[in-house]
Write an enzyme that holds these catalytic residues in place. Sequence first.
Site, PDB file in Angstrom:
ATOM      1  N   LEU A 121       5.651   0.419   3.081  1.00  0.00           N
ATOM      2  CA  LEU A 121       4.696  -0.154   2.126  1.00  0.00           C
ATOM      3  C   LEU A 121       3.761  -1.178   2.761  1.00  0.00           C
ATOM      4  CD1 LEU A 121       7.130  -0.617  -0.907  1.00  0.00           C
ATOM      5  CD2 LEU A 121       5.454   1.211  -0.554  1.00  0.00           C
ATOM      6  N   GLY A 122       3.962  -1.489   4.034  1.00  0.00           N
ATOM      7  CA  GLY A 122       3.061  -2.400   4.732  1.00  0.00           C
ATOM      8  C   GLY A 122       3.183  -3.848   4.302  1.00  0.00           C
ATOM      9  N   GLY A 123       4.320  -4.246   3.769  1.00  0.00           N
ATOM     10  CA  GLY A 123       4.465  -5.608   3.253  1.00  0.00           C
ATOM     11  C   GLY A 123       4.254  -6.685   4.301  1.00  0.00           C
ATOM     12  N   GLY A 124       4.867  -6.522   5.458  1.00  0.00           N
ATOM     13  CA  GLY A 124       4.697  -7.517   6.517  1.00  0.00           C
ATOM     14  C   GLY A 124       3.263  -7.585   7.008  1.00  0.00           C
ATOM     15  N   ASP A 178      -1.311  -1.778  10.858  1.00  0.00           N
ATOM     16  CA  ASP A 178      -1.667  -1.706   9.435  1.00  0.00           C
ATOM     17  C   ASP A 178      -2.373  -2.957   8.936  1.00  0.00           C
ATOM     18  OD1 ASP A 178      -0.410   0.722   9.427  1.00  0.00           O
ATOM     19  OD2 ASP A 178       1.328   0.075   8.257  1.00  0.00           O
ATOM     20  N   ALA A 224       0.629  -6.891   5.204  1.00  0.00           N
ATOM     21  CA  ALA A 224      -0.135  -7.560   4.148  1.00  0.00           C
ATOM     22  C   ALA A 224       0.036  -9.073   4.236  1.00  0.00           C
ATOM     23  CB  ALA A 224       0.314  -7.061   2.777  1.00  0.00           C
ATOM     24  N   ILE A 240      11.486  -4.409   2.905  1.00  0.00           N
ATOM     25  CA  ILE A 240      11.177  -4.346   4.336  1.00  0.00           C
ATOM     26  C   ILE A 240      11.628  -2.993   4.886  1.00  0.00           C
ATOM     27  CG2 ILE A 240      11.706  -5.398   6.577  1.00  0.00           C
ATOM     28  CD1 ILE A 240      12.161  -8.045   4.970  1.00  0.00           C
ATOM     29  N   GLY A 241      10.831  -2.422   5.804  1.00  0.00           N
ATOM     30  CA  GLY A 241      11.158  -1.105   6.349  1.00  0.00           C
ATOM     31  C   GLY A 241      11.044  -0.015   5.323  1.00  0.00           C
ATOM     32  N   ALA A 242      10.074  -0.193   4.405  1.00  0.00           N
ATOM     33  CA  ALA A 242       9.956   0.692   3.259  1.00  0.00           C
ATOM     34  C   ALA A 242       8.708   1.562   3.290  1.00  0.00           C
ATOM     35  CB  ALA A 242       9.963  -0.142   1.970  1.00  0.00           C
ATOM     36  N   LYS A 269       0.858  -1.189   0.000  1.00  0.00           N
ATOM     37  CA  LYS A 269       0.000   0.000   0.000  1.00  0.00           C
ATOM     38  C   LYS A 269       0.891   1.234   0.000  1.00  0.00           C
ATOM     39  CE  LYS A 269       0.890   1.233   4.438  1.00  0.00           C
ATOM     40  NZ  LYS A 269       1.709   2.437   4.750  1.00  0.00           N
TER      41      LYS A 269
END
EC number: 2.7.1.148
Length: 268
Positions: free
Chosen positions: A95-98, A132, A100, A91-93, A8
């Site tokens: 973008l909410g990857g973890g 998130d 998601a 990671i730590g970007a 996101k």
Amino acid sequence: MLVFPNAKINLGLRITEKRADGFHNLQSCFYPVGWSDALEVIPADTFSFTSAGLPIPGDLDKNLCVKAYNLLKADYDLPPVQMHLHKIIPIGAGLGGGSADAAFALKLLNERFELGIDVTQLEDYARKLGSDCAFFIRNEPMYCLEKGDVFEKIAVDLSGYYVLLVYPNFAISTAEAYAAIKPRQPEIALREQLLAPIETWRTTIHNDFEDSLFPTYPLLAEIKQQLYDADAVYASMSGSGSTLYGIFNAPVIVPNQFKYYSVWQSKL
């Protein structure tokens, strides 16, 4: 079963106050984009979790996907599974990857084993995993309040625009990002500003983390300006960094300055 947890971006991010529980209240619009991981879950004799792609720091047993499985297993008779995550979203970007990954794990397990958990219940489970995470249950544009886990529908539609994401290959921890933040109530609610034409956003829609992080990481400010130089209609940092994104009217020829970074682009 195989799913593709997506990232996101934040359309604006205002940190409005520090809470008694140590977290912060905010105003933001979370908007899903297609930069995705891949998560597979198959039945197994014993539970296991493996990963490939980008290295994931920390103990894999504490990965949010594992926590999602254990959270549901505490309430439902889940059989053991093999979970494999191919990590692509940086990671730590911001973008909410973890988050998601965790939310998609909940949805996948619910569907695969026919647990019958409705969307509202899934969001409640997701909130226990991270601020998130609940957003990715519905995975549609939302105006977000409180810790970023209270949602209101908002008529923001970027269909037809193009987005270019630039990750400068270094992470910024949430703790570092919040350490220098100065909460304040905006004079005009972000929701109102987001409903104005996108051409106005450059002067009205702001990510408060830029104020504290750009002096420390001047490269981030440079990338944002380079996105505008490439004719972005709007550019911003996502979340608490370090990814910058630009929204464009047409497909983007990636500037040479970005060739050493991780770049993703698509039509929204």
